[in-house]
Design an enzyme around this catalytic site. Structure first.
Site, PDB file in Angstrom:
ATOM      1  N   CYS A 110       0.878  -1.163   0.000  1.00  9.76           N
ATOM      2  CA  CYS A 110       0.000   0.000   0.000  1.00  9.76           C
ATOM      3  C   CYS A 110       0.911   1.208   0.000  1.00  9.76           C
ATOM      4  O   CYS A 110       1.568   1.494   0.994  1.00  9.76           O
ATOM      5  CB  CYS A 110      -0.920   0.024   1.218  1.00  9.76           C
ATOM      6  SG  CYS A 110      -1.899   1.546   1.278  1.00  9.76           S
ATOM      7  N   CYS A 113      -0.683   4.617   2.363  1.00 11.87           N
ATOM      8  CA  CYS A 113      -0.683   4.587   3.833  1.00 11.87           C
ATOM      9  C   CYS A 113      -0.392   3.162   4.272  1.00 11.87           C
ATOM     10  O   CYS A 113       0.750   2.764   4.334  1.00 11.87           O
ATOM     11  CB  CYS A 113      -1.978   5.122   4.419  1.00 11.87           C
ATOM     12  SG  CYS A 113      -3.470   4.374   3.757  1.00 11.87           S
ATOM     13  N   SER A 114      -1.412   2.406   4.558  1.00  7.63           N
ATOM     14  CA  SER A 114      -1.153   1.037   4.994  1.00  7.63           C
ATOM     15  C   SER A 114      -2.438   0.229   4.932  1.00  7.63           C
ATOM     16  O   SER A 114      -2.708  -0.561   5.817  1.00  7.63           O
ATOM     17  CB  SER A 114      -0.627   1.025   6.420  1.00  7.63           C
ATOM     18  OG  SER A 114      -1.588   1.659   7.245  1.00  7.63           O
TER      19      SER A 114
END
Lengths: 207, 105
Positions: A110, A113-114
């Site tokens: 990603c 962000c995550s």
């Protein structure tokens, strides 16, 4: 990496104080209760773990028709299994499985962000959120995989999937050799989180 | 883990990702609380998860756009917390002045 701030403990203490004050304010205003937060945390810590993903993978390994449905309509296929409720909750929306084959390896990252499919994989490992990993895995995924121990044959196509609010990817790794007589439960125990991110393969139990 | 982590790798992945079958834990309790508050508020309908996520992307993006000399070491949950503070104000759960008072304290 150099430590830019002289007092990292102060940073920690300051962040901790901010969170405490924020939670206290939200409780005081009646927006939330401490028990609500505990309940949600407990849920993520006990029910939403990579064991769910491992069960999905093991089913895909033993049932080719399920495997087909899984990549075609992931949420519907996941709903067939007896997994904890809430699989379509936070970060479980828009689940999308991709399957490795002898000629194709998939890697999930990603870059922004995550984003991570928590309900099937739990919370991401720290390295998944690391800016160096996020940038390098997008730019030179084959090199990153090699550094982390997965030396893909040049003939294998590497597909990198960038998770986002619209698609949260997870990888169905290849079933390792030497697992022919194993039950679904035994197979699930072999599946690792890393393999479902695509940073590794599932090792053969014989190895 | 095993004795593989002696050389400093450019991408520090492997020690943590070998047997990670349970939910990864947090380094500090404040990270856990910040996670829990953000998710709980979304789960109970105070804002859509996407709104939090956009704020997180913005916070991380701002950090990445900062020059290396000013940016300080990477701490994921600091960005998480900054995103939470912004989303709370945007969704009128905490007033701007309340938030200022809280942060200035």
């Amino acid at each position: 990496m150099t430590v830019q701030f002289g007092y990292p403990e102060d940073r920690e203490a300051r962040s901790a104080a901010r969170v405490r004050a924020l939670e206290a304010l939200l409780i005081e205003k009646g927006v939330i209760t401490g028990a609500t937060v505990d309940k949600v945390l407990g849920y993520f810590e006990t029910d939403m773990t990579p064991l769910n993903g491992a069960k999905i993978v093991a089913r895909a390994w033993t049932d080719p028709e399920f495997a087909e449905r899984l990549v075609k309509d992931t949420p519907a296929a996941v709903a067939e299994l007896a997994l904890p409720i809430g699989m379509d909750g936070a970060e479980g929306e828009h689940l999308q499985a991709v399957a490795n084959t002898p000629g194709v390896h998939n890697l999930v990252i990603c870059t922004l962000c995550s984003c991570f499919p928590w309900p099937v994989l739990g919370l991401p490992p720290y390295w998944y959120k690391d800016p160096t990993f996020r940038a390098r895995a997008a730019r030179e995924p084959r090199v990153v995989l090699k550094e982390t121990g997965l030396d893909l044959d040049p003939s294998v196509e590497l597909r990198v999937w960038d998770s986002s609010g619209h698609s949260r990817w997870f990888v169905v790794p290849q079933r390792p050799a030497g697992t022919d007589g194993m039950t679904e439960e035994e197979l699930a125990a072999l599946v690792t989180t890393e393999s479902m991110i695509g940073i590794a393969e599932v090792p053969s139990p014989a190895a | 883990m095993e004795a593989t982590a002696t050389t400093a790798p450019t991408s520090p992945l492997h020690d943590a990702c070998v047997t990670d079958m349970n939910a990864p834990t947090f380094d500090a309790d404040w990270q856990r609380r910040a996670f829990g508050v953000a998710v709980a508020l979304s789960e109970f309908g105070h804002y859509p998860w996407d709104a939090f996520q956009q704020r997180l992307i913005a916070a991380i993006g701002a950090w990445e756009a900062t020059s290396a000399t000013e940016q300080g070491s990477w701490q994921y949950y600091e960005h998480w917390l900054a995103a939470l503070e912004r989303v709370l104000v945007e969704h009128d759960l905490v007033a701007e002045d309340e938030m200022r008072a809280l942060l200035g304290a």
